[in-house]
Scaffold this active site. Structure first.
Site, PDB file in Angstrom:
ATOM      1  N   ARG A  90       0.833  -1.200   0.000  1.00 37.05           N
ATOM      2  CA  ARG A  90       0.000   0.000   0.000  1.00 37.05           C
ATOM      3  C   ARG A  90       0.873   1.258   0.000  1.00 37.05           C
ATOM      4  NH1 ARG A  90      -4.785   1.625   4.357  1.00 37.05           N
ATOM      5  NH2 ARG A  90      -5.296   3.621   3.398  1.00 37.05           N
ATOM      6  N   ASN A 144     -10.667  -4.436  -1.349  1.00 32.61           N
ATOM      7  CA  ASN A 144     -10.552  -3.414  -2.385  1.00 32.61           C
ATOM      8  C   ASN A 144      -9.604  -3.843  -3.499  1.00 32.61           C
ATOM      9  OD1 ASN A 144     -12.236  -1.276  -1.527  1.00 32.61           O
ATOM     10  ND2 ASN A 144     -10.796  -0.789   0.112  1.00 32.61           N
ATOM     11  N   CYS A 164     -19.163  -2.103   0.853  1.00 33.99           N
ATOM     12  CA  CYS A 164     -18.305  -0.977   1.224  1.00 33.99           C
ATOM     13  C   CYS A 164     -18.983  -0.244   2.368  1.00 33.99           C
ATOM     14  CB  CYS A 164     -18.119  -0.048   0.029  1.00 33.99           C
ATOM     15  SG  CYS A 164     -17.050   1.375   0.338  1.00 33.99           S
ATOM     16  N   HIS A 194     -16.441   3.492  -4.641  1.00 36.23           N
ATOM     17  CA  HIS A 194     -15.548   4.637  -4.465  1.00 36.23           C
ATOM     18  C   HIS A 194     -15.745   5.700  -5.543  1.00 36.23           C
ATOM     19  CE1 HIS A 194     -12.541   2.369  -1.640  1.00 36.23           C
ATOM     20  NE2 HIS A 194     -13.791   2.406  -1.184  1.00 36.23           N
ATOM     21  N   TYR A 244     -14.285  10.001  -1.766  1.00 37.25           N
ATOM     22  CA  TYR A 244     -13.352   9.579  -2.809  1.00 37.25           C
ATOM     23  C   TYR A 244     -13.426  10.472  -4.046  1.00 37.25           C
ATOM     24  CZ  TYR A 244     -12.192   5.352  -0.248  1.00 37.25           C
ATOM     25  OH  TYR A 244     -11.737   4.477   0.698  1.00 37.25           O
TER      26      TYR A 244
END
Length: 421
Positions: A90, A144, A164, A194, A244
């Site tokens: 990440r 995700n 989500c 998102h 987002y």
């Protein structure tokens, strides 16, 4: 009822456990299996999970294992919350795109594509092993990028629904501002994972009074502050975008911020170290307050509601999920995965009708869906050209020089996770 959680060693898991304990009448679990290859984390999380169940009087059994096949055997539902490559991957996703002036984020843009490429093959392997164990089991995907991963699962014929926590988080926030019970708030929630907007906020259900204009007039400043977008933008749009959308509506601002402060991955990694230390305290028997800053708020309640609807068989429960479009948004293919309100029951999710969307939102949804098509093709088939095409299609990239450079960076940072690279 047996549930299995793949990625059960996540620091998220006590949030899920707390929801299972509090809502045991809604979802009467008799056996819960936490599955994770990281034995040290799993031991800490599993110990806290058992203490939470005991404190709240839940009689279900909690089992921990690193053996996926044994863990999912006979499960009625399997929740996926894994992160291939962990926080280290990440961290890379959130930093190397910045070299090209593109947003670094683990689900949006080039970082999200990298995560999809790492994740889709792993999830499909897990799902196939679940199907061999119990072909009737439901897969609930919280991994995700949820939209792409859920589409991969559904395209392969698995019984899957994506989940989500953005919608339930906004529902709870709006309920507090409006001083009503959360269950009274129905969101006209539409888009992709998102990439969603609340085009209405209704009291009492899908046919209730739309109080979105009142919400923006009386609480616009608070809503805008949470989204980190200016109030005047919300007033001009007349909708509430998910947070987002800031990556799209304020892209360059986000890039500059990201270059001058620690990444979210670094923040989360530091938080996880603290949380795991807390989880090792044998006196701790509830989720710590710090967990709220980790992310995933209200995930447990959304997961319980979804699992109860899928396994209970009664049907009729309305919830925001990720599922096949099937004409819901007529400008998208039927096999696209959208995030909308749906009626959920034993047969899965049936999306509610959505009024015609403003082209301002429909256009962006269509473009990101095209990107997701290409991203899934790259995840399934590999190849540098497929990665390049997906990046070129993404509205936050879209220039061939950027797409070329980002492709090279993506492959360089993910070779250990991509068999074809």
């Amino acid at each position: 009822m047996k549930l299995a959680v793949v990625g059960g060693g996540s620091t998220y898991t006590p949030e899920l456990i707390d929801g299972f304990a509090r809502m045991r009448d809604t979802l009467p679990i008799t056996e819960l299996v936490l599955i994770d290859p990281a034995a040290d984390r799993l031991e800490l999380v599993g110990g806290l999970a058992r203490r939470i169940f005991a404190k709240q009087g839940h009689t279900g059994t909690i089992v921990t294992t690193s053996d996926l096949d044994a863990g999912v055997e006979g499960a009625d539902a399997v929740l996926l919350q894994l992160r291939v490559g962990g926080q280290a991957a990440r961290q890379q996703d959130e930093t190397w795109p910045l070299e090209c002036g593109c947003v670094g984020q683990e689900t949006t843009g080039a970082g999200g594509l990298a995560k999809a490429l790492r994740t889709v093959p792993v999830v499909l392997d897990i799902a196939e092993r679940v199907r061999r164990s119990n072909p009737d089991a439901w897969i609930i995907d919280f991994t995700n990028p949820v939209g792409i991963v859920t589409r991969a699962l559904l395209a392969a014929g698995h019984k899957a629904v994506g989940l989500c926590n953005v919608a339930i988080g906004l529902q709870r926030k709006f309920a507090r501002l409006l001083d009503v019970a959360p269950g009274q708030v129905h969101l006209d929630h539409v888009g992709l994972n998102h990439l969603t907007w609340e085009t209405g906020v209704r009291i009492g259900g899908p046919d209730g009074e739309d109080v979105l204009p009142k919400l923006l007039a009386e609480h616009g400043e608070a809503v805008a502050a949470d989204l980190r977008l200016p109030r005047h933008l919300l007033e001009r749009l007349g909708v509430v975008p998910s947070y987002y959308l800031r990556y799209f509506y304020a892209h360059d601002e986000v890039v500059e911020e990201s270059r001058t402060k620690p990444s979210r991955a670094a923040e989360v990694a530091a938080m996880e170290r603290q949380l795991l230390e807390m989880y090792g305290d044998p006196a701790l028997d509830e989720k710590p307050e710090l967990l709220a800053k980790r992310g995933g708020a209200f995930y447990s309640e959304a997961a319980v509601d979804l699992a109860a609807s899928l396994l209970g068989g009664a049907g009729g429960r309305v919830q925001v999920v990720n599922t096949l479009n099937r004409g819901t948004l007529p400008f998208l293919p039927d096999d696209a995965v959208v995030e909308v309100q749906a009626r959920v029951g034993a047969d899965g999710a049936d999306p509610l009708p959505v009024p015609r969307l403003d082209p301002l939102y429909a256009g962006l949804i269509a473009q990101v869906t095209a990107y997701e098509d290409l991203a899934l093709e790259a995840a399934l088939r590999g190849g540098r050209d497929r990665v390049f095409r997906a990046l070129l299609a993404h509205p936050l990239i879209g220039q061939y020089d950027y797409a070329d450079r980002l492709t090279d960076s993506l492959l360089a940072h993910n070779r250990e996770h991509l068999a074809w690279a």
